[in-house]
Design an enzyme around this catalytic site. Structure first.
Site, mmCIF file in Angstrom:
data_model
loop_
_atom_site.group_PDB
_atom_site.id
_atom_site.type_symbol
_atom_site.label_atom_id
_atom_site.label_comp_id
_atom_site.label_asym_id
_atom_site.label_seq_id
_atom_site.Cartn_x
_atom_site.Cartn_y
_atom_site.Cartn_z
ATOM 1 N N SER A 154 0.832 -1.206 0.000
ATOM 2 C CA SER A 154 0.000 0.000 0.000
ATOM 3 C C SER A 154 0.866 1.254 0.000
ATOM 4 O O SER A 154 1.855 1.338 0.726
ATOM 5 C CB SER A 154 -0.906 0.010 1.236
ATOM 6 O OG SER A 154 -1.709 -1.138 1.288
ATOM 7 N N GLU A 238 -2.686 -5.032 12.934
ATOM 8 C CA GLU A 238 -3.318 -4.824 11.629
ATOM 9 C C GLU A 238 -4.644 -5.557 11.544
ATOM 10 O O GLU A 238 -5.555 -5.138 10.831
ATOM 11 C CB GLU A 238 -2.364 -5.324 10.544
ATOM 12 C CG GLU A 238 -2.812 -5.052 9.124
ATOM 13 C CD GLU A 238 -1.811 -5.576 8.112
ATOM 14 O OE1 GLU A 238 -1.791 -5.048 6.989
ATOM 15 O OE2 GLU A 238 -1.045 -6.493 8.435
#
Length: 382
Positions: A154, A238
């Site tokens: 990302s 996460e």
């Protein structure tokens, strides 16, 4: 349980609502436009005092209880504002495993948004099974030379720095041969290859090829071979919905679906196809929307339980895999409901459905999460 705000929390919520009413519409909420301006949104939130709320004050945070992060996520969703940039897992990883010198050098820019970051973990042959990664870091004097291939990275195309996992030892057990580095993304030997997603977004994820890129040895996070411990810290955070703040957005989507009424969508004719005769509206079977409502409420309450545990000082390890599974089920339930209500003729709802398909893969596949739960929580297979 009493979920009402304390006086200080209520004042924070009111200030945030006022600021969002004035500023949030300046920033796009989805698509390539969102990713292109995510850094501007990050810095705007931080400058206004609404980012880095629960992180250490000495690095630029405010050291508020994590309930303030939940308030932020709830109000961003209610205001139809862009989501909070997802960096908490990187802050946790570097903050827990990095030296004080690395923390002071890199955490302030990470938190205030003046330096952009990406995470170099997954590879084409090592996604959920990180211990199988093949990117290498070879010592050369005071530096390491990096060679390998990362994927699903990302923000890689806009990142200044990457928290990179690479293999420094080929002889021992797989997971003990990994080390972590903070590597500059602005140097020769790094090639960016953007990935076009099924929903049309082109700049959320990318492939990164390392061929002779270099990183100073003193930018290793922890000692050689300690990369696995850092990776487990990062993925456990996460995978927590409380850290990601998605539950409020799922609930908002379901409420929007309910408000759209109760008739089936009419898909438009394909390009070049003659207009079809109108089809009498048919009632939507409420099953998909009702199930999504059940799932979002379940996740909302689960997030609050996790929040209560964190306020009591409880640390979560493999339980993050439970959170990830619940989040996956909820997002995909909401995605199926969006498709049931909007069909293929509503680009926004179709995009919600298409994006939800990736949730059972990204951040560790559902199959891997079940293996972790079986082995590390239930004690099976030992």
């Amino acid at each position: 349980m009493d979920y009402r705000d304390s006086p200080s929390e209520a004042a924070f919520r009111e200030n945030l609502r006022h600021w969002l009413s004035e500023r949030s519409r300046e920033f796009p909420t989805s698509g390539d436009e969102y990713w292109a301006r995510q850094g501007d949104w990050h810095r705007a939130l931080y400058t206004a005092g609404f980012f880095g709320l629960s992180w250490p004050r000495e690095y630029g945070g405010q050291e508020l209880p994590p309930v303030y992060d939940v308030i932020l996520d709830e109000e961003l969703a209610l205001a139809a504002a862009p989501p909070r940039p997802s960096l908490g897992y990187l802050v946790q990883g570097l903050g827990r495993h990095g030296s004080e010198e690395l923390r002071r050098r890199f955490l302030p820019g990470m938190i205030n948004g003046t330096e952009r970051w990406c995470q170099g973990f997954s590879e084409p042959g090592a996604g959920s099974d990180l211990a199988a990664l093949r990117t290498t870091a070879t010592r050369d004097g005071h530096e390491y030379v990096i060679a390998g291939h990362k994927i699903w990275t990302s923000y890689s195309d806009v990142a200044d720095w990457c928290l990179l996992l690479a293999r420094t030892d080929h002889d021992g057990p797989r997971h003990r041969g990994l080390s972590a580095f903070v590597i500059s993304m602005h140097q020769p030997g790094i090639e960016q290859r953007p990935l076009r997603m099924i929903n049309g977004v082109t700049n959320e994820f990318g492939q990164v090829l390392f061929d002779g890129a270099r990183v100073p040895a003193d930018q290793m996070v922890g000692a050689p071979g300690e990369g696995w411990a850092l990776a487990m810290t990062i993925v456990s955070h996460e995978r927590e919905p409380a850290e990601l703040g998605y539950s409020a957005r799922y609930g908002k989507l379901v409420r929007e679906l309910v408000s759209r009424g109760g008739t089936t969508p009419q898909d438009p004719p394909a390009q070049g196809e003659a207009a079809r005769p109108p089809i009498p509206p048919q009632p939507i079977t409420p099953r998909e929307v009702a199930w999504a409502a059940v799932q979002t409420e379940m996740l909302r309450l689960h997030v609050r339980r996790r929040l209560s545990e964190r306020l009591d000082g409880m640390e979560h390890g493999p339980q993050g895999s439970l959170d990830k599974l619940l989040m996956t089920w909820t997002e995909q339930a909401a995605g199926h409901a969006a498709l049931a209500v909007g069909g293929t003729g509503d680009p926004e709802l179709l995009g919600s459905y298409l994006y939800s398909r990736a949730q059972s893969v990204m951040g560790g596949t559902s199959q891997i999460q079940k293996n972790i739960i079986a082995a590390r929580i239930l004690g099976l297979g030992g």
